[in-house]
Design a protein around this motif. Structure first.
Motif, PDB file in Angstrom:
ATOM      1  N   LEU A  98      -2.657  55.108  -9.007  1.00 17.37           N
ATOM      2  CA  LEU A  98      -2.579  55.754 -10.329  1.00 17.37           C
ATOM      3  C   LEU A  98      -2.758  57.267 -10.253  1.00 17.37           C
ATOM      4  O   LEU A  98      -2.165  58.014 -11.029  1.00 17.37           O
ATOM      5  CB  LEU A  98      -3.619  55.159 -11.278  1.00 17.37           C
ATOM      6  N   GLU A  99      -3.570  57.729  -9.287  1.00 11.75           N
ATOM      7  CA  GLU A  99      -3.773  59.181  -9.132  1.00 11.75           C
ATOM      8  C   GLU A  99      -2.454  59.861  -8.798  1.00 11.75           C
ATOM      9  O   GLU A  99      -2.162  60.960  -9.278  1.00 11.75           O
ATOM     10  CB  GLU A  99      -4.798  59.477  -8.026  1.00 11.75           C
ATOM     11  N   SER A 100      -1.651  59.195  -7.964  1.00  8.92           N
ATOM     12  CA  SER A 100      -0.356  59.756  -7.566  1.00  8.92           C
ATOM     13  C   SER A 100       0.539  59.925  -8.795  1.00  8.92           C
ATOM     14  O   SER A 100       1.264  60.912  -8.917  1.00  8.92           O
ATOM     15  CB  SER A 100       0.295  58.820  -6.536  1.00  8.92           C
ATOM     16  N   ILE A 101       0.464  58.975  -9.738  1.00  4.37           N
ATOM     17  CA  ILE A 101       1.293  59.069 -10.950  1.00  4.37           C
ATOM     18  C   ILE A 101       0.825  60.249 -11.800  1.00  4.37           C
ATOM     19  O   ILE A 101       1.635  61.039 -12.279  1.00  4.37           O
ATOM     20  CB  ILE A 101       1.231  57.758 -11.769  1.00  4.37           C
ATOM     21  N   LYS A 102      -0.495  60.385 -11.933  1.00  6.04           N
ATOM     22  CA  LYS A 102      -1.037  61.502 -12.735  1.00  6.04           C
ATOM     23  C   LYS A 102      -0.623  62.834 -12.119  1.00  6.04           C
ATOM     24  O   LYS A 102      -0.240  63.767 -12.820  1.00  6.04           O
ATOM     25  CB  LYS A 102      -2.573  61.417 -12.795  1.00  6.04           C
ATOM     26  N   ASP A 103      -0.670  62.928 -10.772  1.00  5.24           N
ATOM     27  CA  ASP A 103      -0.317  64.181 -10.099  1.00  5.24           C
ATOM     28  C   ASP A 103       1.157  64.500 -10.252  1.00  5.24           C
ATOM     29  O   ASP A 103       1.553  65.655 -10.300  1.00  5.24           O
ATOM     30  CB  ASP A 103      -0.628  64.090  -8.584  1.00  5.24           C
TER      31      ASP A 103
ATOM     32  N   ASN B 156       3.965  66.574 -14.738  1.00  5.96           N
ATOM     33  CA  ASN B 156       3.474  67.846 -15.246  1.00  5.96           C
ATOM     34  C   ASN B 156       4.250  68.189 -16.506  1.00  5.96           C
ATOM     35  O   ASN B 156       4.984  69.165 -16.549  1.00  5.96           O
ATOM     36  CB  ASN B 156       3.693  68.960 -14.210  1.00  5.96           C
TER      37      ASN B 156
ATOM     38  N   ILE C  96       2.688  52.940 -17.117  1.00  2.00           N
ATOM     39  CA  ILE C  96       2.150  54.314 -17.209  1.00  2.00           C
ATOM     40  C   ILE C  96       3.292  55.335 -17.231  1.00  2.00           C
ATOM     41  O   ILE C  96       3.234  56.333 -17.957  1.00  2.00           O
ATOM     42  CB  ILE C  96       1.198  54.605 -16.032  1.00  2.00           C
TER      43      ILE C  96
ATOM     44  N   LYS D 182       3.877  58.090 -20.144  1.00  2.00           N
ATOM     45  CA  LYS D 182       3.965  59.533 -19.924  1.00  2.00           C
ATOM     46  C   LYS D 182       5.242  60.105 -20.537  1.00  2.00           C
ATOM     47  O   LYS D 182       5.264  61.256 -20.971  1.00  2.00           O
ATOM     48  CB  LYS D 182       3.971  59.831 -18.417  1.00  2.00           C
TER      49      LYS D 182
END
Ligand SMILES: NC(=O)c1ccc[n+]([C@@H]2O[C@H](COP(=O)([O-])OP(=O)(O)OC[C@H]3O[C@@H](n4cnc5c(N)ncnc54)[C@H](OP(=O)(O)O)[C@@H]3O)[C@@H](O)[C@H]2O)c1
Length: 220
Positions: free
Chosen positions: A44-49, A52, A92, A96
């Motif tokens: 999930l962190e990779s998706i947030k990163d 932009n 997710i 987004k």
């Protein structure tokens, strides 16, 4: 007309690669096709990163994994990765992209599900759980987002000539399966890509919330 921006996952091979080629050939789209190292859907962190505030007009959730196991042999790690890649990450990514789609009153979303998301088979507990789930997301969001001119559909391929199929089905079994497909053959990835191209095009103005099965008649 301005080119639409498409986020397509899993474009390195198989069905995703064919979708990429068909959309590129049309000349109508700016394609974002992150590799699994640019955007690891298991994390999930990779998706947030990755996100932009990009403006995305079209999301195609294609990447997927299929680890077959009898129920007693399903590990927690496999549950975790199958649910993350096949179900949570697509959800997710849609989440987004939707705010921009709502603002512009236009969006197209495709979830690549499977025939094992409308019926099932032994050893596909996790795969079916995720693919039925993906179809549920499609249905619920078609109701929630229709008024914003955001159309969302699932495409459910049957047996397609890809690495995933070769890995999961021994050659002799493949020949047996073909006998039970009315068209007597597996699909080529381009045959799935052509349906996706139509569904995200301006020619599709009224299909939403559907699970479109593309299986040569196998489930008929
Ligand atoms: N093939 C079939 O017969 C069939 C039938 C029904 C449904 N489907 C569905 O169609 C979709 C595509 O299948 P396919 O046969 O084309 O599969 P494939 O040839 O195995 O390709 C899978 C793609 O997903 C990507 N991917 C896997 N894990 C990922 C991760 N953690 N993060 C980001 N990307 C990841 C892979 O990237 P890497 O190359 O970097 O690993 C690859 O681009 C899947 O959702 C599958 O469930 C396939």
């Amino acid at each position: 007309m301005a080119k639409k921006t498409v986020l397509l996952t899993g474009a390195s091979k198989g069905i995703g690669k064919a979708i990429k080629e068909v959309l590129e050939a049309s000349g109508k789209y700016n394609l974002l096709t992150p590799s699994s190292s640019d955007l690891n859907l298991g994390n999930l962190e990779s998706i947030k990163d990755f996100f932009n505030d990009q403006h995305i007009d079209v999301v195609i959730n294609n990447a997927g994994i299929n680890i077959l196991n009898p129920i007693e042999e399903i590990s927690h790690e496999t549950i975790d990765s199958m649910f993350h890649v096949n179900l949570i990450a697509p959800l997710i990514l849609i989440q987004k992209a939707v705010p921009f789609m709502k603002k512009q009153q236009y969006g197209r979303i495709i979830n690549i599900s499977s025939i094992w998301g409308v019926r099932s088979k032994e050893f596909r507990t996790l795969y079916s759980a995720t693919k039925f789930g993906l179809n549920g997301i499609t249905k619920a969001l078609s109701r929630e987002l229709g008024e914003y001119n955001i159309l969302i559909n699932s495409v459910c391929p049957g047996f397609v000539n890809t690495e995933l199929t070769k890995k999961n089905i021994p050659f002799s079994e493949q020949e047996e399966i073909k006998k039970n497909i009315p068209l007597k053959r597996f699909a080529e990835p381009s045959e799935i890509a052509n349906i996706v191209e139509f569904l995200i095009s301006d020619k599709n103005t009224y299909i939403t919330g559907q699970t479109i099965v593309v299986d040569g008649g196998f489930t008929a």
